[in-house]
Structures are given as structure tokens and as C-alpha cells.
Design a protein around this motif. Sequence first.
Motif, PDB file in Angstrom:
ATOM      1  N   UNK A   1       5.688  16.506 -13.257  1.00  0.00           N
ATOM      2  CA  UNK A   1       6.522  16.005 -12.161  1.00  0.00           C
ATOM      3  C   UNK A   1       6.743  17.062 -11.074  1.00  0.00           C
ATOM      4  N   UNK A   2       6.701  16.632  -9.817  1.00  0.00           N
ATOM      5  CA  UNK A   2       6.981  17.510  -8.688  1.00  0.00           C
ATOM      6  C   UNK A   2       7.503  16.662  -7.528  1.00  0.00           C
ATOM      7  N   UNK A   3       8.077  17.299  -6.525  1.00  0.00           N
ATOM      8  CA  UNK A   3       8.603  16.611  -5.351  1.00  0.00           C
ATOM      9  C   UNK A   3       7.439  16.173  -4.456  1.00  0.00           C
ATOM     10  N   UNK A   4       7.432  14.898  -4.079  1.00  0.00           N
ATOM     11  CA  UNK A   4       6.400  14.370  -3.190  1.00  0.00           C
ATOM     12  C   UNK A   4       7.035  13.431  -2.175  1.00  0.00           C
ATOM     13  N   UNK A   5       6.383  13.309  -1.030  1.00  0.00           N
ATOM     14  CA  UNK A   5       6.796  12.322  -0.034  1.00  0.00           C
ATOM     15  C   UNK A   5       5.821  11.156  -0.117  1.00  0.00           C
ATOM     16  N   UNK A   6       6.260   9.977   0.318  1.00  0.00           N
ATOM     17  CA  UNK A   6       5.372   8.822   0.291  1.00  0.00           C
ATOM     18  C   UNK A   6       5.715   7.856   1.413  1.00  0.00           C
ATOM     19  N   UNK A   7       4.781   6.953   1.655  1.00  0.00           N
ATOM     20  CA  UNK A   7       4.910   5.916   2.678  1.00  0.00           C
ATOM     21  C   UNK A   7       4.365   4.630   2.076  1.00  0.00           C
ATOM     22  N   UNK A   8       5.088   3.547   2.280  1.00  0.00           N
ATOM     23  CA  UNK A   8       4.658   2.254   1.736  1.00  0.00           C
ATOM     24  C   UNK A   8       4.645   1.210   2.850  1.00  0.00           C
ATOM     25  N   UNK A   9       3.592   0.447   2.906  1.00  0.00           N
ATOM     26  CA  UNK A   9       3.474  -0.667   3.841  1.00  0.00           C
ATOM     27  C   UNK A   9       3.372  -1.952   3.031  1.00  0.00           C
TER      28      UNK A   9
ATOM     29  N   UNK B   1       0.867  -1.184   0.000  1.00  0.00           N
ATOM     30  CA  UNK B   1       0.000   0.000   0.000  1.00  0.00           C
ATOM     31  C   UNK B   1       0.903   1.233   0.000  1.00  0.00           C
ATOM     32  N   UNK B   2       0.828   2.048  -1.053  1.00  0.00           N
ATOM     33  CA  UNK B   2       1.650   3.251  -1.162  1.00  0.00           C
ATOM     34  C   UNK B   2       0.744   4.475  -1.036  1.00  0.00           C
ATOM     35  N   UNK B   3       1.120   5.373  -0.123  1.00  0.00           N
ATOM     36  CA  UNK B   3       0.362   6.615   0.082  1.00  0.00           C
ATOM     37  C   UNK B   3       1.287   7.802  -0.158  1.00  0.00           C
ATOM     38  N   UNK B   4       0.801   8.787  -0.922  1.00  0.00           N
ATOM     39  CA  UNK B   4       1.575   9.979  -1.237  1.00  0.00           C
ATOM     40  C   UNK B   4       1.136  11.143  -0.365  1.00  0.00           C
TER      41      UNK B   4
ATOM     42  N   UNK C   1      10.350  11.547  -3.570  1.00  0.00           N
ATOM     43  CA  UNK C   1      10.793  11.530  -4.957  1.00  0.00           C
ATOM     44  C   UNK C   1      10.905  12.980  -5.426  1.00  0.00           C
ATOM     45  N   UNK C   2      11.988  13.283  -6.138  1.00  0.00           N
ATOM     46  CA  UNK C   2      12.186  14.645  -6.614  1.00  0.00           C
ATOM     47  C   UNK C   2      11.338  14.974  -7.835  1.00  0.00           C
ATOM     48  N   UNK C   3      10.883  13.956  -8.548  1.00  0.00           N
ATOM     49  CA  UNK C   3      10.135  14.204  -9.783  1.00  0.00           C
ATOM     50  C   UNK C   3       9.077  13.131  -9.976  1.00  0.00           C
ATOM     51  N   UNK C   4       8.019  13.186  -9.185  1.00  0.00           N
ATOM     52  CA  UNK C   4       6.945  12.191  -9.291  1.00  0.00           C
ATOM     53  C   UNK C   4       5.754  12.777 -10.031  1.00  0.00           C
ATOM     54  N   UNK C   5       5.092  11.932 -10.792  1.00  0.00           N
ATOM     55  CA  UNK C   5       3.868  12.327 -11.488  1.00  0.00           C
ATOM     56  C   UNK C   5       2.958  11.117 -11.556  1.00  0.00           C
ATOM     57  N   UNK C   6       1.828  11.282 -12.188  1.00  0.00           N
ATOM     58  CA  UNK C   6       0.918  10.144 -12.374  1.00  0.00           C
ATOM     59  C   UNK C   6       1.552   9.063 -13.237  1.00  0.00           C
ATOM     60  N   UNK C   7       2.552   9.441 -14.030  1.00  0.00           N
ATOM     61  CA  UNK C   7       3.166   8.517 -14.965  1.00  0.00           C
ATOM     62  C   UNK C   7       4.357   7.767 -14.381  1.00  0.00           C
ATOM     63  N   UNK C   8       5.098   8.382 -13.460  1.00  0.00           N
ATOM     64  CA  UNK C   8       6.292   7.744 -12.934  1.00  0.00           C
ATOM     65  C   UNK C   8       6.759   8.400 -11.636  1.00  0.00           C
ATOM     66  N   UNK C   9       7.546   7.664 -10.865  1.00  0.00           N
ATOM     67  CA  UNK C   9       8.213   8.209  -9.685  1.00  0.00           C
ATOM     68  C   UNK C   9       9.704   8.070  -9.952  1.00  0.00           C
ATOM     69  N   UNK C  10      10.389   9.191 -10.145  1.00  0.00           N
ATOM     70  CA  UNK C  10      11.810   9.168 -10.476  1.00  0.00           C
ATOM     71  C   UNK C  10      12.675   9.448  -9.256  1.00  0.00           C
ATOM     72  N   UNK C  11      13.822   8.796  -9.219  1.00  0.00           N
ATOM     73  CA  UNK C  11      14.836   9.010  -8.183  1.00  0.00           C
ATOM     74  C   UNK C  11      14.262   8.975  -6.771  1.00  0.00           C
ATOM     75  N   UNK C  12      13.551   7.934  -6.403  1.00  0.00           N
ATOM     76  CA  UNK C  12      13.017   7.910  -5.041  1.00  0.00           C
ATOM     77  C   UNK C  12      14.129   7.698  -4.018  1.00  0.00           C
ATOM     78  N   UNK C  13      13.983   8.323  -2.896  1.00  0.00           N
ATOM     79  CA  UNK C  13      14.877   8.122  -1.753  1.00  0.00           C
ATOM     80  C   UNK C  13      14.023   7.423  -0.705  1.00  0.00           C
ATOM     81  N   UNK C  14      14.354   6.171  -0.423  1.00  0.00           N
ATOM     82  CA  UNK C  14      13.521   5.354   0.452  1.00  0.00           C
ATOM     83  C   UNK C  14      14.343   4.836   1.621  1.00  0.00           C
TER      84      UNK C  14
END
Length: 100
Positions: free
Chosen positions: A53-61, A42-45, A84-97
Amino acid sequence: MFGLRGAVVAVCSLVLAGAAVAPAPASESGKEIVIACEGAEDIRYGTGLTLLPKRVSFRALSDYSCHGLGPAPVAAAGHGVGHSFAASCLTVNSPRVRER
């Protein structure tokens, strides 16, 4: 989303690879060990995703059940937080997890 899922799969693969290279008991020598895991993630933004693309935070369980390690299934779970520094509906780029 491949970035976060890729990180989760990589971590689970490393854990399972370590278990797979452990020597088999003498009574089962030569027997192939097959490990299969299945479950859900389950991934929540933090903010809604858009087409741009824009910077977003997320949490995954993550919640998995692995078979092949013994007579009963082994439960496995993960909790990942990052951004992620560049996330959109199409992709999440360069995630830091960071996952536990």
C-alpha cells in the motif's frame, strides 16, 4: 477500488432517490416507478499500483444511461478526482474523492 465505486454509486443513488420520491402525475397515480442505470467507469491512477500500500492519486470518469425517468433514456456522467492514503493492487483504502 470499492471506495471510489462506492462513492459514485452513493452519489448516483441519492440523485435517483430524489427523482423516485417525486409525486407521479395524477394520470399515473399508483404506478410504480422503476429506474435502472447502466454504464461504464474509467479509473486512472497517477502512479502505478504495487502489492504494498502507498499514497496514490486517481481520476475517474463515469458515463451512464438511466431508463425509467421518461420516454427516452437520460444521460448521466460523473468526474471524480481524489487520492487514497493506502492503495495497492488489492484494495484502495480511505479514498478522498471530489465528484462533479
